[in-house]
Each structure stands twice: as C-alpha cells, then as structure tokens.
Design a protein around this motif. Structure first.
Motif, PDB file in Angstrom:
ATOM      1  N   LEU A 170       0.820  -1.213   0.000  1.00  0.00           N
ATOM      2  CA  LEU A 170       0.000   0.000   0.000  1.00  0.00           C
ATOM      3  C   LEU A 170       0.854   1.262   0.000  1.00  0.00           C
ATOM      4  CD1 LEU A 170      -2.864  -1.000   2.446  1.00  0.00           C
ATOM      5  CD2 LEU A 170      -2.950  -0.853  -0.050  1.00  0.00           C
ATOM      6  N   GLN A 171       1.975   1.248   0.706  1.00  0.00           N
ATOM      7  CA  GLN A 171       2.857   2.414   0.701  1.00  0.00           C
ATOM      8  C   GLN A 171       3.398   2.658  -0.701  1.00  0.00           C
ATOM      9  OE1 GLN A 171       3.358   4.516   3.424  1.00  0.00           O
ATOM     10  NE2 GLN A 171       4.073   5.774   1.722  1.00  0.00           N
ATOM     11  N   GLY A 172       3.731   1.594  -1.418  1.00  0.00           N
ATOM     12  CA  GLY A 172       4.182   1.745  -2.799  1.00  0.00           C
ATOM     13  C   GLY A 172       3.112   2.363  -3.678  1.00  0.00           C
ATOM     14  N   LYS A 173       1.862   1.938  -3.464  1.00  0.00           N
ATOM     15  CA  LYS A 173       0.752   2.520  -4.225  1.00  0.00           C
ATOM     16  C   LYS A 173       0.571   3.996  -3.871  1.00  0.00           C
ATOM     17  CE  LYS A 173      -0.623  -1.118  -6.433  1.00  0.00           C
ATOM     18  NZ  LYS A 173      -0.507  -1.202  -7.880  1.00  0.00           N
ATOM     19  N   LEU A 174       0.678   4.332  -2.597  1.00  0.00           N
ATOM     20  CA  LEU A 174       0.546   5.729  -2.188  1.00  0.00           C
ATOM     21  C   LEU A 174       1.686   6.581  -2.736  1.00  0.00           C
ATOM     22  CD1 LEU A 174      -0.636   5.335   1.504  1.00  0.00           C
ATOM     23  CD2 LEU A 174      -1.967   6.233  -0.422  1.00  0.00           C
ATOM     24  N   ASP A 175       2.887   6.021  -2.770  1.00  0.00           N
ATOM     25  CA  ASP A 175       4.030   6.754  -3.315  1.00  0.00           C
ATOM     26  C   ASP A 175       3.840   7.052  -4.795  1.00  0.00           C
ATOM     27  OD1 ASP A 175       5.203   6.700  -0.823  1.00  0.00           O
ATOM     28  OD2 ASP A 175       6.575   5.053  -1.307  1.00  0.00           O
ATOM     29  N   ASP A 176       3.162   6.156  -5.524  1.00  0.00           N
ATOM     30  CA  ASP A 176       2.915   6.344  -6.949  1.00  0.00           C
ATOM     31  C   ASP A 176       1.708   7.237  -7.235  1.00  0.00           C
ATOM     32  OD1 ASP A 176       5.048   4.764  -7.643  1.00  0.00           O
ATOM     33  OD2 ASP A 176       3.841   2.965  -8.015  1.00  0.00           O
ATOM     34  N   LEU A 177       0.948   7.564  -6.209  1.00  0.00           N
ATOM     35  CA  LEU A 177      -0.297   8.299  -6.405  1.00  0.00           C
ATOM     36  C   LEU A 177      -0.075   9.644  -7.079  1.00  0.00           C
ATOM     37  CD1 LEU A 177      -3.309   8.095  -5.937  1.00  0.00           C
ATOM     38  CD2 LEU A 177      -2.965   9.167  -3.712  1.00  0.00           C
ATOM     39  N   ASP A 178       0.922  10.398  -6.655  1.00  0.00           N
ATOM     40  CA  ASP A 178       1.176  11.690  -7.291  1.00  0.00           C
ATOM     41  C   ASP A 178       1.453  11.536  -8.777  1.00  0.00           C
ATOM     42  OD1 ASP A 178       0.742  13.308  -5.117  1.00  0.00           O
ATOM     43  OD2 ASP A 178       2.845  13.377  -4.520  1.00  0.00           O
ATOM     44  N   GLY A 179       2.259  10.587  -9.137  1.00  0.00           N
ATOM     45  CA  GLY A 179       2.584  10.393 -10.542  1.00  0.00           C
ATOM     46  C   GLY A 179       1.406   9.927 -11.365  1.00  0.00           C
ATOM     47  N   GLU A 180       0.487   9.215 -10.744  1.00  0.00           N
ATOM     48  CA  GLU A 180      -0.663   8.677 -11.461  1.00  0.00           C
ATOM     49  C   GLU A 180      -1.774   9.707 -11.661  1.00  0.00           C
ATOM     50  OE1 GLU A 180      -1.154   5.596 -12.813  1.00  0.00           O
ATOM     51  OE2 GLU A 180       0.934   5.142 -12.336  1.00  0.00           O
ATOM     52  N   VAL A 181      -2.000  10.557 -10.678  1.00  0.00           N
ATOM     53  CA  VAL A 181      -3.167  11.430 -10.738  1.00  0.00           C
ATOM     54  C   VAL A 181      -2.833  12.920 -10.694  1.00  0.00           C
ATOM     55  CG1 VAL A 181      -4.712   9.696  -9.774  1.00  0.00           C
ATOM     56  CG2 VAL A 181      -3.575  11.294  -8.246  1.00  0.00           C
TER      57      VAL A 181
END
Length: 79
Positions: free
Chosen positions: A62-73
């Motif tokens: 989940l931390q990896g997903k949260l770290d990617d959140l800025d780049g995704e959205v």
C-alpha cells in the motif's frame, strides 16, 4: 491482537495433511487428536509471526501505491 483461529473445515484439512505427512514420511499413524494438537501448537507458535509478516507485506504494498499516487493522478495546475 485477537487469537488466530481456523474454520472447522480448514482445521480438519490441516489435520488430514499432518496425518498424511506423518504416515508417508515417518511411517507413523497419528490419531485425529494428536494431529489436532500439532495443528494447534503450530498455529499458536507460527500464527502471530505469519500474521505480522502479512501485515508488513500489505503495508509495503500500500505504501508503494501511495508513493505512486502523485505520478498517477497529479494534474499540472500552472497556467
């Protein structure tokens, strides 16, 4: 943390697996009671460590997903 328990079906399946393992690998016949005691012991001894590892794995995922959140959205709001 609450006690880790198994459904009766899962416990029965694990007991059968333990009995089969002892029969094929050690040429020893275990009663259902003895197999159940082994399953209970392993659950008490290994259950918390496996549970904690699973929690850490989920946290890392989940931390990896949260770290990617800025780049995704992320939307550039500069004019």
């Amino acid at each position: 943390m609450k006690e880790i328990t198994l459904t009766p079906e899962r416990r029965d399946a694990l007991c059968r697996l333990v009995r089969q393992k002892f029969r094929t690998e050690f040429d020893e016949q275990l009663s259902e009671f003895r197999a159940g005691e082994i399953v209970d012991l392993m659950l008490k001894a290994l259950g918390p460590a496996v549970y904690n590892q699973a929690v850490q794995d989920v946290r890392a995922h989940l931390q990896g997903k949260l770290d990617d959140l800025d780049g995704e959205v992320w939307v550039d709001d500069s004019i």
